[in-house]
Write a protein that holds these residues in place. Structure first.
Motif, PDB file in Angstrom:
ATOM      1  N   ARG A  28     -15.852  69.827 127.798  1.00  0.00           N
ATOM      2  CA  ARG A  28     -15.012  70.777 128.527  1.00  0.00           C
ATOM      3  C   ARG A  28     -13.647  70.197 128.897  1.00  0.00           C
ATOM      4  N   HIS A  32     -11.663  70.419 125.665  1.00  0.00           N
ATOM      5  CA  HIS A  32     -11.428  71.833 126.009  1.00  0.00           C
ATOM      6  C   HIS A  32     -12.275  72.782 125.167  1.00  0.00           C
ATOM      7  N   THR A  34     -14.567  74.974 125.933  1.00  0.00           N
ATOM      8  CA  THR A  34     -15.013  75.487 127.224  1.00  0.00           C
ATOM      9  C   THR A  34     -16.122  76.527 127.119  1.00  0.00           C
ATOM     10  N   GLY A  35     -16.600  76.777 125.919  1.00  0.00           N
ATOM     11  CA  GLY A  35     -17.714  77.718 125.779  1.00  0.00           C
ATOM     12  C   GLY A  35     -18.975  77.210 126.448  1.00  0.00           C
TER      13      GLY A  35
END
Ligand code: FES
Ligand code: FES
Lengths: 156, 745
Positions: A28, A32, A34-35
């Motif tokens: 995350r 990134h 971010t799912g």
């Protein structure tokens, strides 16, 4: 800082990581991706589940440094731009998605289950979901979705 | 195109299922800092001294806040509009902490890890004050007073008829005492907020927020900033159930942002989300029912003690709300409600799905069952004899109850559940180890806040290609509100849903709404959208008529286009928009400030079948039937989904959920490891049925379900357990040791 190699969603990464970084943090906050979601950070909700060498695991309690040369699939790795994974299709069709915050972890769990056991019984589905919390759906339509995905597999 | 009554997946399902949906935690602003809040380990204390020196020295720490840095403004965290006068005793940071989990200090640092480390380096010296956790003890005259003036926040008395006399004249009187626990909302997305303070003096917030226009009110008060400079951007909500509202971390994030000039993200971890935000109120209720010789309830008296924790927040509103619901279920000539909201030093109570109704109907439905049992009557038949009928009158406000179909729900539910057959063979299936029991409960919840001003604003704008932009202030908690709103507009405007864009709630670019609570979304938001869509259709019809050179009466909207009746001539929406643009030099846009005229009741009758293991005290809910009075099922699949979620949530409340405190007010079971929420394996076999009977005031006659669906669950299950064991368990959650104690007392 330590350098490790990992394959994530098919791509090879060399990552500079600290010893105490969890896989969830790396996904995350570093990459990134971010799912994959944070719901508890203690391994008790399943929102952060990813596939590690094909097995669904909570990424919030795994240290990234121990995953040298592992193959990781996150929710982003399941679909292509023009095509969803059949499990994803089934989740939509069955109405298994409300707020969606548990969804990535649920889908990952379902994919891992169906890869190992393409025709699970309802009880086997329930057992597979034991570590995934959803506060919106009451699980019924999630179980329906996994059944549907299994059935669709049959037809393919 | 027809959308009403059609199951549709949530409109953003693809974004969600691929992990591409952006929630607040997925936003990374340039140069963003991470905030962390130090919370109190003690229940009540004065802060004697705070030493932040060590923390300041830590590399990467950018700002530290203590009470000395916070505005000395008292506020109530749940103001509903600017002149809301609910008790205000909270500060952003205070010299006094009043519960375990109260805010003490805060840090902003380059990473969350550094912020966390810095927090652990802040040394606080507390001077402990007496703490009080039991609201009844807090009400005693000699009790320690958390604020000057005693611990009673507000007493509410409402009655109809002559209650005392009615009890004197009753044929039979039944009494009970029940209690409920502090329950965590359990949205899988924890509380999170990103703040920015611009050089122009603007305050910007990004957060999952069900009432952005209320956040503006509190921030305006605290920071003495005009609303025009406070922008609250609602992000996709990863579940709310009441939790994503009220000021909690926002003001801290703003202060940190002001101090550093940078974006600051604060995300509560699960423990903090459980302890430091708020929970469902723990309540204790005393009930009394009087009946006459014909099995009619003649009198009802309920007293509710509501534990607010040390800040009032929404408590007094919830007290009012549960009171008003109590008068709407049974036709009883003499009724009285007394509520006492109380300050204590526990964690806070606040809004959670049902807003007080789950507690009042938990009390009432256990009491009704007990009464039926004492009278040797079937609990279904006893209820049938006493429930309200459609268009009955609320004895308190003298308003119509509307199309209240509770009797239909009960009738249908008892058929679907096979109530009579099941009860007839109940004793024959009991074994030495397992007992089986069946429970029923009925309840009602409201739709909106009328007769209070129940305002939402909508607008609809037509693009030149015939697509539309819908703006609404209503927030989507994640359960499908925006999908339903699009369905309503698309159905009326006869166009594909995909051609309607909808702006996510936002105080900056969006329109006003009072807040997505009180089951307002479909009832108020949906009705407003229906009205604006009708106006848009009307405006387009006038222009179509002009373009086709006929009178507007001759125009019909059919197959997505405007046609002259019995004639081939037609014009589509694109044509209408372009005609307006070119010939009338105008854009077609409609705006409406909508005030919901009335507040209907969403009724429901639920049935539960349980198996109780007499050896372990474990309860398994095996079967469940929910029949819901929904007016009209706009999207049956989403409706079912909400009801299923509510059943599991109510099951948790009945069987295992609740924060437990030790004698110092410290939660013993915070975090998902110890706080058990329902899992897939807890799910019973569920059957859902809708009673669809048009309700005046709702879009297409529809009314709310989100809150109504949870209310009968807990009493239905507890009634089933008591039925299985012949017990009178009344304190939820029914943990196994409690059950064993009741069996083997
Ligand atoms: S965030 Fe990893 S299990 Fe909850
Ligand atoms: S869909 Fe909201 S938590 Fe599962």
């Amino acid at each position: 800082m330590k350098s490790i190699m990992m394959k994530i969603n098919g791509d090879q990464y060399t990552l500079e990581i600290q010893d105490n970084w969890t896989l969830l943090y790396v996904l995350r906050d570093v990459l990134h991706l971010t799912g994959t979601k944070y719901g508890c950070g203690t391994g008790d909700c399943g929102a952060c589940k990813v596939l590690i060498n094909g097995i669904a695991k909570n990424s919030c309690t795994l240290l990234a440094k121990n995953l040298e040369n592992h193959e990781i699939t996150t929710i982003e790795g399941l679909s292509q731009r023009d095509k969803l994974h059949p499990v994803q299709e089934a989740f939509i069709e069955a109405g298994a998605i409300q707020c969606g915050f548990c969804t990535p972890g649920m889908v990952i769990t379902a994919v891992a289950l169906l890869d190992q056991n393409p025709y699970p019984t309802e009880n086997e589905i329930v057992v597979a979901l034991e570590n995934n919390l959803c506060r919106c759906t009451g699980y019924k339509k999630i179980i329906d979705a996994i059944r549907l995905a299994s059935k669709k597999r049959d037809r393919r | 195109m027809r959308y009403i009554g059609k199951s549709q997946p949530i409109f953003d399902a693809r974004e969600k299922v691929t992990g591409e949906m952006i929630y607040a935690d997925d936003l990374f602003f340039p140069n963003m800092l991470h905030g962390k809040i130090l919370t109190s380990p003690v229940a009540h204390a004065k802060i004697k001294h705070i030493d932040t020196m060590q923390a300041e020295k830590l590399p990467g720490v950018r700002a530290i806040l203590t009470y000395k840095d916070a505005p000395d403004v008292l506020y109530n965290r749940n103001m509903q509009w600017i002149n809301d006068l609910k008790p205000a005793t909270e500060r952003v940071l205070d010299k006094v902490v009043r519960y375990v989990g109260d805010r003490v200090a805060a840090v902003a640092a380059d990473t969350a890890e550094i912020a966390q480390k810095a927090i652990s380096l802040i040394k606080v010296e507390y001077e402990e004050l007496p703490a009080i956790f039991d609201p009844e003890a807090a009400l005693k005259e000699d009790a320690y007073s958390i604020y000057t003036g005693g611990n009673l926040i507000k007493e509410l008395n409402k009655a109809c008829g002559n209650v005392d006399q009615a009890f004197d004249e009753s044929y039979h009187v039944t009494q009970n005492t029940v209690s409920t626990s502090m329950i965590h909302h359990g949205a899988i997305e924890p509380h999170i907020c990103i703040a920015h303070a611009s050089r122009e003096g603007e305050i910007c917030i990004w957060e999952p927020q069900r009432a952005p226009f209320r956040t503006q009110i509190m921030l305006g008060k605290i920071f003495k900033t005009p609303y025009s400079k406070i922008h609250v951007h609602g992000t996709s909500m990863g579940g709310s159930f009441g939790s994503k509202e009220g000021l909690m971390i926002e003001a801290i994030a703003v202060l940190l942002a002001q101090k550093t000039g940078r974006y600051v993200k604060i995300r509560y971890d699960r423990n903090e989300s459980m302890i430091s935000t708020f929970t469902r109120h723990a309540m204790k209720l005393y009930g009394k029912i009087g009946v006459n010789g014909q099995g009619k309830i003649t009198a009802l008296d309920v007293k509710a003690i509501i534990n607010s924790g040390p800040y009032c927040g929404d408590t007094t509103n919830i007290q009012g709300s549960m009171c008003s619901k109590m008068f709407k279920l049974y036709k009883i000539p003499h009724m009285r409600f007394v509520g006492q909201s109380v300050y204590t030093n526990t964690q806070l109570g606040g809004a959670m799905r049902g807003y007080g109704s789950p507690a009042i109907f938990y009390a009432l439905e256990l009491l009704v069952n007990k009464t039926a049992k004492e009278l040797n009557m079937d609990p279904v038949a006893f209820r049938m004899n006493n429930l309200v009928a459609p268009y009955g009158i609320d004895p308190i406000n003298q308003l119509s109850l509307g199309n209240a179909r509770i009797k239909d729900c009960l009738q249908k539910g008892s058929e679907l559940f096979n109530w009579e057959e099941k009860r007839a063979r109940q004793s024959s299936i009991e074994t030495e180890r397992y007992a089986y029991g069946y429970g029923v409960a009925t309840a009602v919840h409201g739709n909106g806040v009328a007769p209070e001003p129940d305002i939402t604003v909508v607008s609809l704008a037509l693009n030149e290609d015939g697509s539309m932009l819908l703006r609404t202030g209503i927030s989507d908690h994640g359960a499908g509100t925006y999908t339903v709103l699009k369905q309503i507009a698309a159905d009326i405007l006869d166009m594909p849903m995909e051609h309607i864009a909808l702006i996510h709630t936002d105080t900056y670019s969006g329109l006003y709404d009072r807040g997505a609570g009180s089951s307002r979304n479909t009832w108020v938001g949906g009705a407003a959208v229906a009205e604006i869509a009708k106006r848009m259709k009307n405006s387009m019809t006038l222009i179509a008529a002009e373009a086709l050179q006929v009178s507007s009466e001759e125009i019909v909207l059919e197959d997505e286009v405007f046609k002259i009746k019995d004639n081939k001539a037609k014009i589509d929406k694109k044509g209408v928009a372009c005609y307006a643009y070119q010939e009338k030099r105008a854009k077609i846009i409609e705006t409406l400030s909508y005030d919901s005229p009335r507040n209907a009741g969403s009724y429901g009758a639920h049935f539960a079948g349980v198996q109780v293991d007499k050896l372990t005290g474990e309860v398994k809910v095996e079967e469940y039937v929910a029949v819901c009075d929904v007016g009209k099922a706009i999207n049956p699949m989403l409706l079912e989904g909400q009801i299923e979620g509510a059943i599991l949530m109510g099951l948790g409340m009945a069987l295992f959920e609740g924060l437990q405190l030790d004698e110092k007010g410290v939660p013993k079971n915070a975090g998902f490891k110890k706080y058990r929420m329902p899992k897939a394996s807890d799910m019973p076999k569920i059957m859902i049925h809708f009673v669809e009977a048009y309700e005046e005031g709702g879009p297409f006659g529809a009314k709310s379900i989100g809150e109504a669906a949870i209310i009968p669950v807990t009493p239905a299950i507890v009634n089933a357990v008591n039925d299985a064991l012949g017990t009178e368990l009344t304190e939820v959650p029914l943990l196994s040791d409690k059950i064993l104690k009741a069996i083997y007392k």
